[in-house]
Design an enzyme around this catalytic site. Structure first.
Site, mmCIF file in Angstrom:
data_model
loop_
_atom_site.group_PDB
_atom_site.id
_atom_site.type_symbol
_atom_site.label_atom_id
_atom_site.label_comp_id
_atom_site.label_asym_id
_atom_site.label_seq_id
_atom_site.Cartn_x
_atom_site.Cartn_y
_atom_site.Cartn_z
ATOM 1 N N VAL A 40 0.883 -1.175 0.000
ATOM 2 C CA VAL A 40 0.000 0.000 0.000
ATOM 3 C C VAL A 40 0.917 1.221 0.000
ATOM 4 O O VAL A 40 1.736 1.395 0.906
ATOM 5 C CB VAL A 40 -0.914 0.066 1.244
ATOM 6 C CG1 VAL A 40 -1.870 1.256 1.117
ATOM 7 C CG2 VAL A 40 -1.716 -1.222 1.410
ATOM 8 N N GLU A 41 0.795 2.045 -1.038
ATOM 9 C CA GLU A 41 1.590 3.277 -1.093
ATOM 10 C C GLU A 41 0.826 4.368 -0.343
ATOM 11 O O GLU A 41 -0.284 4.723 -0.722
ATOM 12 C CB GLU A 41 1.831 3.686 -2.544
ATOM 13 C CG GLU A 41 2.727 2.698 -3.285
ATOM 14 C CD GLU A 41 2.882 3.046 -4.762
ATOM 15 O OE1 GLU A 41 4.016 3.281 -5.193
ATOM 16 O OE2 GLU A 41 1.865 3.089 -5.476
#
Ligand SMILES: NC(=O)c1ccc[n+]([C@@H]2O[C@H](COP(=O)([O-])OP(=O)(O)OC[C@H]3O[C@@H](n4cnc5c(N)ncnc54)[C@H](O)[C@@H]3O)[C@@H](O)[C@H]2O)c1
Length: 331
Positions: free
Chosen positions: A159-160
């Site tokens: 997850v950025e």
């Protein structure tokens, strides 16, 4: 920050998958989507992925806090209609997954921001639009950021977390902690660059792949094999920097040695790539389409997708999905 209830706005491809992941970690999930039939579609999707999620849970992916009053259950979600409405006040974290349009997200974020508690992090799944482009009507933009997953988020760990320049440090750390608590591997992207990081890397590799196939240097099938039998498995275990350090004999000295040793040759390759960039013309796109169609001959794509997802579950069971280390080096 104690997160027991997550709000999901938009239950398309990404929102539905997030819902499954959060449920599998014992959280309560309140979901909304205005599309006709969205509730039934979500229910049937969750049924289809639940067996995979159960397998992942048994592999040791941590559940929510052990003192959580909720146990992992497929029935622990509530579809409440076109909008979360009066339920906004019940959520401790909000994941927005509406279509990728700035006007729509601006309006929607204003609605969400006005309704959820000011301490609640609002994370948008947006893959391309940075949050600075859609917070203009928010009263509390400091708790808005991007939480960009890789599809499907219930299987892909990355997850950025991409803040805008006024996102608070506490919103960033709360989002990082939350994603980690549901077995993801959050990465803090410090600047709002277009495409963030993972999609930029993908675009760089795909552009060269498109160019090589369109020029007839290699077929689509053989190009895919080049990736799945070399770079893919290697990079699934160690990223390019660590792989380069190993390739140069180990350590940061090894890394520098590799760059000094192979750098001159690879600069020539890069110059050649820049001279032969994929041109995006219709002829080139048609050439790619024809090579991909040869590759797909006789194959059932749905079956392949199912096999890919089953194999991913097995792979992450072996590798683990959370923050880990390789001989003391954080991955
Ligand atoms: N599909 C991917 O591979 C992928 C990967 C990462 C991130 N994303 C991002 O996730 C977001 C959602 O993408 P998706 O692929 O799930 O799209 P999608 O089209 O599958 O789903 C979007 C959903 O939003 C709903 N919607 C429309 N207007 C809405 C509103 N006002 N409020 C709430 N819901 C609304 C639609 O009915 C639909 O169900 C986008 O920002 C996209 O960039 C997509």
């Amino acid at each position: 920050m104690s997160i027991r209830t997550v709000g999901i706005v938009g239950t398309g491809v990404i929102g539905a998958s997030w819902t499954g992941l959060f449920l599998a970690h014992g959280l309560r999930v309140i979901v909304a989507d205005p599309a006709p039939g969205a509730e039934e579609k979500l229910a049937s999707y969750l049924e289809s992925i639940w067996p995979a999620l159960e397998t992942m849970d048994s592999s040791g992916v941590p559940q929510a806090d052990s003192d959580s009053p909720y146990s992992a259950s497929l029935s622990n979600y509530q579809f409440v209609g076109a909008t979360l409405g009066r339920h906004y006040k019940d959520v401790d974290f909000l994941q927005e997954n509406a279509p990728e349009r700035t006007d729509l997200k601006t309006k929607l974020l204003a609605e969400i921001d006005a309704a959820v508690r000011p301490d609640v992090v609002i994370a948008s799944s947006s893959s391309g639009i940075p949050s600075s482009k859609f917070i203009s009507q928010c009263q509390h933009p400091e708790r808005v950021l991007i939480g960009h997953p890789f599809n499907p988020p219930h299987l892909m760990p990355l997850v950025e977390v991409v803040p805008h320049s006024n996102t608070s440090a506490s919103a960033i750390s709360n989002a990082m902690d939350f994603y980690e608590s549901v077995g993801r591997r959050p990465v803090h992207i410090k600047e709002e660059v277009p495409g963030f990081v993972a999609n930029r890397l993908q675009a760089a590799l795909c552009n060269e792949a498109y160019s090589l196939v369109a020029r007839g240097v290699v077929t689509a099938q053989d190009l895919d094999a080049c990736v799945t039998t070399s770079l893919g498995p290697r990079w699934a275990m160690v990223g390019p920097f660590l792989a380069n350090a190993m390739g140069g004999g180990g350590g940061s000295e090894g890394f520098k040695h590799l760059l000094e040793h192979l750098g001159p040759a690879s600069r020539i390759w890069v110059e050649d790539m820049q001279e032969h960039k994929f041109d995006w013309s219709q002829d080139s796109i048609d050439a790619l389409g024809s090579s991909v169609s040869d590759e797909l001959q006789g194959k059932d794509v749905q079956e392949l997708e199912q096999k890919r997802d089953n194999d991913l579950v097995k792979f992450f069971k072996i590798k683990g999905v959370r923050r880990t280390s390789f001989h003391g080096i954080a991955l």
